[in-house]
Every structure is written in C-alpha cells, then in structure tokens.
Design a protein around this motif. Sequence first.
Motif, PDB file in Angstrom:
ATOM      1  N   ARG A   1      34.051  35.737  40.704  1.00  0.00           N
ATOM      2  CA  ARG A   1      33.486  35.151  41.919  1.00  0.00           C
ATOM      3  C   ARG A   1      32.263  34.316  41.599  1.00  0.00           C
ATOM      4  NH1 ARG A   1      35.101  32.824  45.582  1.00  0.00           N
ATOM      5  NH2 ARG A   1      36.741  34.414  45.600  1.00  0.00           N
ATOM      6  N   LEU A   2      31.422  34.791  40.691  1.00  0.00           N
ATOM      7  CA  LEU A   2      30.263  34.004  40.278  1.00  0.00           C
ATOM      8  C   LEU A   2      30.697  32.673  39.647  1.00  0.00           C
ATOM      9  CD1 LEU A   2      27.736  36.540  38.663  1.00  0.00           C
ATOM     10  CD2 LEU A   2      27.391  35.152  40.709  1.00  0.00           C
ATOM     11  N   MET A   3      31.748  32.711  38.857  1.00  0.00           N
ATOM     12  CA  MET A   3      32.245  31.491  38.223  1.00  0.00           C
ATOM     13  C   MET A   3      32.789  30.502  39.243  1.00  0.00           C
ATOM     14  SD  MET A   3      34.258  32.916  34.877  1.00  0.00           S
ATOM     15  CE  MET A   3      33.491  34.044  33.732  1.00  0.00           C
ATOM     16  N   VAL A   4      33.534  31.029  40.215  1.00  0.00           N
ATOM     17  CA  VAL A   4      34.086  30.162  41.261  1.00  0.00           C
ATOM     18  C   VAL A   4      32.956  29.535  42.073  1.00  0.00           C
ATOM     19  CG1 VAL A   4      35.452  30.114  43.381  1.00  0.00           C
ATOM     20  CG2 VAL A   4      36.267  31.425  41.413  1.00  0.00           C
ATOM     21  N   ASP A   5      31.993  30.351  42.484  1.00  0.00           N
ATOM     22  CA  ASP A   5      30.876  29.857  43.298  1.00  0.00           C
ATOM     23  C   ASP A   5      30.023  28.837  42.549  1.00  0.00           C
ATOM     24  OD1 ASP A   5      31.772  31.528  45.285  1.00  0.00           O
ATOM     25  OD2 ASP A   5      30.268  33.092  44.940  1.00  0.00           O
ATOM     26  N   SER A   6      29.999  28.939  41.218  1.00  0.00           N
ATOM     27  CA  SER A   6      29.200  28.002  40.417  1.00  0.00           C
ATOM     28  C   SER A   6      29.985  26.756  40.026  1.00  0.00           C
ATOM     29  CB  SER A   6      28.697  28.701  39.148  1.00  0.00           C
ATOM     30  OG  SER A   6      27.818  29.759  39.477  1.00  0.00           O
ATOM     31  N   GLY A   7      31.232  26.693  40.454  1.00  0.00           N
ATOM     32  CA  GLY A   7      32.028  25.509  40.163  1.00  0.00           C
ATOM     33  C   GLY A   7      32.601  25.458  38.767  1.00  0.00           C
ATOM     34  N   TYR A   8      32.648  26.611  38.079  1.00  0.00           N
ATOM     35  CA  TYR A   8      33.185  26.636  36.726  1.00  0.00           C
ATOM     36  C   TYR A   8      34.714  26.657  36.719  1.00  0.00           C
ATOM     37  CZ  TYR A   8      28.428  28.102  35.409  1.00  0.00           C
ATOM     38  OH  TYR A   8      27.060  28.176  35.235  1.00  0.00           O
ATOM     39  N   VAL A   9      35.304  27.379  37.666  1.00  0.00           N
ATOM     40  CA  VAL A   9      36.754  27.603  37.642  1.00  0.00           C
ATOM     41  C   VAL A   9      37.326  27.543  39.057  1.00  0.00           C
ATOM     42  CG1 VAL A   9      36.639  29.080  35.601  1.00  0.00           C
ATOM     43  CG2 VAL A   9      36.494  30.115  37.864  1.00  0.00           C
ATOM     44  N   ASP A  10      38.642  27.378  39.122  1.00  0.00           N
ATOM     45  CA  ASP A  10      39.351  27.507  40.390  1.00  0.00           C
ATOM     46  C   ASP A  10      39.527  28.986  40.723  1.00  0.00           C
ATOM     47  OD1 ASP A  10      39.658  24.776  40.800  1.00  0.00           O
ATOM     48  OD2 ASP A  10      41.556  24.691  39.698  1.00  0.00           O
ATOM     49  N   GLU A  11      39.796  29.272  41.956  1.00  0.00           N
ATOM     50  CA  GLU A  11      39.950  30.653  42.439  1.00  0.00           C
ATOM     51  C   GLU A  11      41.004  31.413  41.652  1.00  0.00           C
ATOM     52  OE1 GLU A  11      39.038  33.800  45.130  1.00  0.00           O
ATOM     53  OE2 GLU A  11      38.214  31.772  45.305  1.00  0.00           O
ATOM     54  N   ALA A  12      42.114  30.741  41.311  1.00  0.00           N
ATOM     55  CA  ALA A  12      43.221  31.423  40.630  1.00  0.00           C
ATOM     56  C   ALA A  12      42.859  31.892  39.227  1.00  0.00           C
ATOM     57  CB  ALA A  12      44.438  30.492  40.570  1.00  0.00           C
ATOM     58  N   TYR A  13      41.743  31.401  38.685  1.00  0.00           N
ATOM     59  CA  TYR A  13      41.324  31.829  37.345  1.00  0.00           C
ATOM     60  C   TYR A  13      41.022  33.329  37.335  1.00  0.00           C
ATOM     61  CZ  TYR A  13      38.780  31.823  32.876  1.00  0.00           C
ATOM     62  OH  TYR A  13      38.360  32.067  31.592  1.00  0.00           O
ATOM     63  N   ILE A  14      40.570  33.851  38.467  1.00  0.00           N
ATOM     64  CA  ILE A  14      40.242  35.286  38.542  1.00  0.00           C
ATOM     65  C   ILE A  14      41.465  36.136  38.214  1.00  0.00           C
ATOM     66  CG2 ILE A  14      39.443  37.154  40.042  1.00  0.00           C
ATOM     67  CD1 ILE A  14      37.800  35.108  41.574  1.00  0.00           C
ATOM     68  N   GLN A  15      42.635  35.727  38.726  1.00  0.00           N
ATOM     69  CA  GLN A  15      43.848  36.489  38.433  1.00  0.00           C
ATOM     70  C   GLN A  15      44.165  36.422  36.944  1.00  0.00           C
ATOM     71  OE1 GLN A  15      45.651  38.519  40.519  1.00  0.00           O
ATOM     72  NE2 GLN A  15      46.552  39.118  38.563  1.00  0.00           N
ATOM     73  N   GLY A  16      43.880  35.283  36.324  1.00  0.00           N
ATOM     74  CA  GLY A  16      44.071  35.171  34.883  1.00  0.00           C
ATOM     75  C   GLY A  16      43.170  36.117  34.115  1.00  0.00           C
ATOM     76  N   MET A  17      41.962  36.361  34.645  1.00  0.00           N
ATOM     77  CA  MET A  17      41.054  37.327  34.020  1.00  0.00           C
ATOM     78  C   MET A  17      41.615  38.742  34.133  1.00  0.00           C
ATOM     79  SD  MET A  17      37.509  35.722  35.542  1.00  0.00           S
ATOM     80  CE  MET A  17      36.366  36.828  34.702  1.00  0.00           C
ATOM     81  N   LEU A  18      42.173  39.045  35.291  1.00  0.00           N
ATOM     82  CA  LEU A  18      42.766  40.372  35.489  1.00  0.00           C
ATOM     83  C   LEU A  18      44.006  40.550  34.613  1.00  0.00           C
ATOM     84  CD1 LEU A  18      42.441  40.593  39.375  1.00  0.00           C
ATOM     85  CD2 LEU A  18      41.071  41.825  37.689  1.00  0.00           C
ATOM     86  N   ASP A  19      44.776  39.471  34.456  1.00  0.00           N
ATOM     87  CA  ASP A  19      45.954  39.539  33.597  1.00  0.00           C
ATOM     88  C   ASP A  19      45.542  39.781  32.144  1.00  0.00           C
ATOM     89  OD1 ASP A  19      47.567  39.077  35.776  1.00  0.00           O
ATOM     90  OD2 ASP A  19      47.796  36.928  35.395  1.00  0.00           O
ATOM     91  N   ARG A  20      44.454  39.152  31.743  1.00  0.00           N
ATOM     92  CA  ARG A  20      43.948  39.349  30.376  1.00  0.00           C
ATOM     93  C   ARG A  20      43.576  40.815  30.145  1.00  0.00           C
ATOM     94  NH1 ARG A  20      41.983  40.684  26.204  1.00  0.00           N
ATOM     95  NH2 ARG A  20      40.931  39.408  24.645  1.00  0.00           N
ATOM     96  N   GLU A  21      42.921  41.422  31.132  1.00  0.00           N
ATOM     97  CA  GLU A  21      42.554  42.829  31.020  1.00  0.00           C
ATOM     98  C   GLU A  21      43.787  43.721  30.997  1.00  0.00           C
ATOM     99  OE1 GLU A  21      40.634  46.532  31.022  1.00  0.00           O
ATOM    100  OE2 GLU A  21      39.901  44.542  30.453  1.00  0.00           O
ATOM    101  N   ALA A  22      44.819  43.326  31.766  1.00  0.00           N
ATOM    102  CA  ALA A  22      46.047  44.125  31.803  1.00  0.00           C
ATOM    103  C   ALA A  22      46.758  44.099  30.455  1.00  0.00           C
ATOM    104  CB  ALA A  22      46.974  43.603  32.896  1.00  0.00           C
ATOM    105  N   SER A  23      46.628  42.993  29.720  1.00  0.00           N
ATOM    106  CA  SER A  23      47.270  42.889  28.406  1.00  0.00           C
ATOM    107  C   SER A  23      46.593  43.812  27.412  1.00  0.00           C
ATOM    108  CB  SER A  23      47.203  41.442  27.900  1.00  0.00           C
ATOM    109  OG  SER A  23      47.927  40.577  28.743  1.00  0.00           O
TER     110      SER A  23
END
Length: 453
Positions: A338-360
């Motif tokens: 959320r901090l990344m999205v609010d700061s304009g670093y990433v799109d909202e869908a990037y968060i799911q990619g972070m969760l997928d990375r943790e799931a791996s």
Amino acid sequence: LVEPAKVLFLNNAINHGVFTPIGTAEALEAGKSILFMIESNPGPGLGLLLAYCVAGKGETRSSAGAAAVIQFVGGIHEIYFPYVLMNPIVILGPMIGNIVGIFTLSMLGGGLAAAASPGSIIAEMLMTPKGGYFANIAGITVAAVVSFLISAFLLKFFGKDASLAEAQAQVAASKAASKGQTIPAASTGASVAAKDVRKIVFACDAGMGSSAMGATMVRNKLKDAGITDIEVIHHPVSEIPGDCQIVVTHHELSGRAAERAPQARIIPIKNFMGAPEYDTLVKELLDARKGGSAPAPEAAPAAKEAPAASGDTLLEEKNIVLGCAPVTPEEAIRACGRLMVDSGYVDEAYIQGMLDREASFSVAIGSHVAIPHGTNDVKPLIKRTGVVVMTYPDGIDWNGDRVKLVVGIAAKGDEHLEILGRIVGIASTDEDTDKLVASAGAGELFKKLNGLA
C-alpha cells in the motif's frame, strides 16, 4: 533424515521378504490374501502426497501432484519417501491410513490373488479376484482419505520448510547403504573445481531482493579474503547466465536452477542473510587459490555499483514507518504494498505479486529481516524504483522466522542495490537488526539507508 529413510527401506524389505511368501501360501488355499495389500496399497501414499498439494509450500507443493500420479498409477511408492523425510511427523498419516485401510479390507473381505508389483492401482485391480473389487477399492479409498486428513493436519500445524532436493539425496544415500553401496557426499548440480570458479550467481525468483543482498554479502567476504578474480552477480532464476560456475539459491529453487544452469554447481541455502554456507564457500575458494595449482587469473570486472539517486530519493522519509504493532506476514506485505502504491512506485496489482512471491517461498531472509517484493511476472507493474521500510519492535512470527525489519522493494533496474547493500552492513545479524529497530529514528534510518550519514 537418514535414519527415517532406513526405516522406510527396512519396512519394504520386511513386506517383500515376509508378507509375500505367507500371502502366497494363503492365496493357494483361500484364493486371495489381504497380506498382499499391506505394502502395495497405494492409498496411504496418495493421501500423503495430496496433503502436500494442499498444505505444502513452494517446490514441494508444486511437485506433489505429479508425484501422486506416479505413485498411484505407476506404483513407485519410493517417490513419497522424500516427502516423509522433510517432515518425519507426517509418517503418522500413511501409517494410520494403512491401519484403517487394512481394517476396512478385513471387514469387507478384501485381498489379492497374488502380489501386486508394482503397487499401482492398475496392478491392484488386475490382481483382485472376481467379486472383490468393492472391498479392495473401499480399502484403498479409506486409506487415502485417512492418510490425507492426518497428513494435512500435521503439515498445517507442525510442518517445516525443508529442501526436497536434500531429502531426495538422503533417500538415494539410504537406498545405496541398504544395498551395501557407498556414494559420494551429497552435492547438487555439476562438479566444479574451486580453482576454476570465475563467476558466482545468486538467484531468486525476481532477482531484485534476496539474491541481491546475498550477492552483496559474499562479494564483501571475498573482498575481505583478498579474492578479486571472481565476479558475483544476481539474477532471476529463469535468467541465470550460462557462463557461471556456481549458483547460490534458495533451496526451494535449486531444482529450477539446476535445469537452467546444468554446467554449474548449485549451493542451496535456507536464507540469504548470513547463511553459514557463505563462509564455507569463501574458505574453499581461498584454499584453492593458496594451493597455487593454477596461474593467477586476471581480476574479474568489479560488480556494477548502483548509480547515486538523482532527483527522486529511492527511500523517502515518509515511507519509513516505525513501531508497528505485530501483524501476520500477509498483513505486513499488504502494508508495504500500500505504501508503494500510494507513493506511485507500483500499480495496485503489484501487491498480489508480492503475496504470490511469499506463497512460493518466504521473503524472510534471516537476521530478523524480510524483504517483500513481487514475482518476476509483475515487474511490468513497477512504475519507478522505490523502497519502503517498516519496523516491528515486538517482532512478527513469519512462518517460523522472527522478523523486525520489513523492507518493501519495487525495482525496475539496479538503482536499489545501494540501499540493500547498506542494509547488509547495518543488519547482518539478529543482534544488529534488533538494536537498529530499538534505537534508530526515522531520520536516522533515512540518512543511513540513503548513504547520507
């Protein structure tokens, strides 16, 4: 792990050496024998592997489905042994499943006319006498269901993150020992002489976080040891260059790394921060060079240093959040995202990619540090490189690891490497991280991580 493996192989030997002869004698008199199904029943192993499909993690979860097909249809029961060795407690699932399955077969009058070899569902049906299909299918099904339920419960509450490759090596060693053979010490990938090493690659899923920090640590250790002829770089596991001699990667990625770089020696590790394998590797390389068996090579080109940030600061002080209350790993990842999205670093869908990375596999990298970041697939969702920092003084239970410093990363290139290198410098041990989190303010962290202090 070796002792449980010996038990599994001894159990097989007993089944073949005792139950089969007795069952044959019994089948000659009664036309069938339940003893043939004590070892060959594919239900208990199927239940265990399906439990890994549901409650397993990373490589073990993704591989368990194929293993289940091989075990159930192909009858190769040894394929589930490594899954038992990774978490020995789950052996209770197949054991109890087999007991309940035998009870069911006994109650319904099941049994086979001859030994089923291999112990596949096909062989079981071929050896089932006329009128015995319902009883045998019921015995196999009940055994699978009971094994699945118990194994899934044990994995969920007591399962540990372990290396499938290491467990498979232990099975091979135990199998060889049971035959009176000897095999060399377990190793992964190609055999590479230490004196010939010129390039070491640290590989993770996306190549932007944990592997970069591991590469920085080993690069520093090599420099301190006076070794200047080895290039240390980081890459996604799918992009490992073909000219490297050693690949250091998370143990759950070791299989993929070996496929990508068959010419390289693979060193699997549990975490990228302070892995004990680093010191062993550096000592091995140093000893090889002291031996003087090879001419001194030209120094490898120095690893590229990230350019100093111009314009935008990669870590803004507003994105340093201190004193957070303990949460779950998923909540911590979402907060970073959320901090990344609010700061304009990433799109909202990037968060799911972070969760997928943790799931791996876990983004907790040791030393009480976690570095949430997206998978390689969501890199296109990064608008610009940025880093966020959150501290948890009371710590987060991160799937068995303790985490107090959470560093969220979104990286288009290598601009973030300077910050990761500074984190390695100030949080290389549990004690370093604890002290930093307990004492440093936002302003101090801002200066330290941006190289301003």
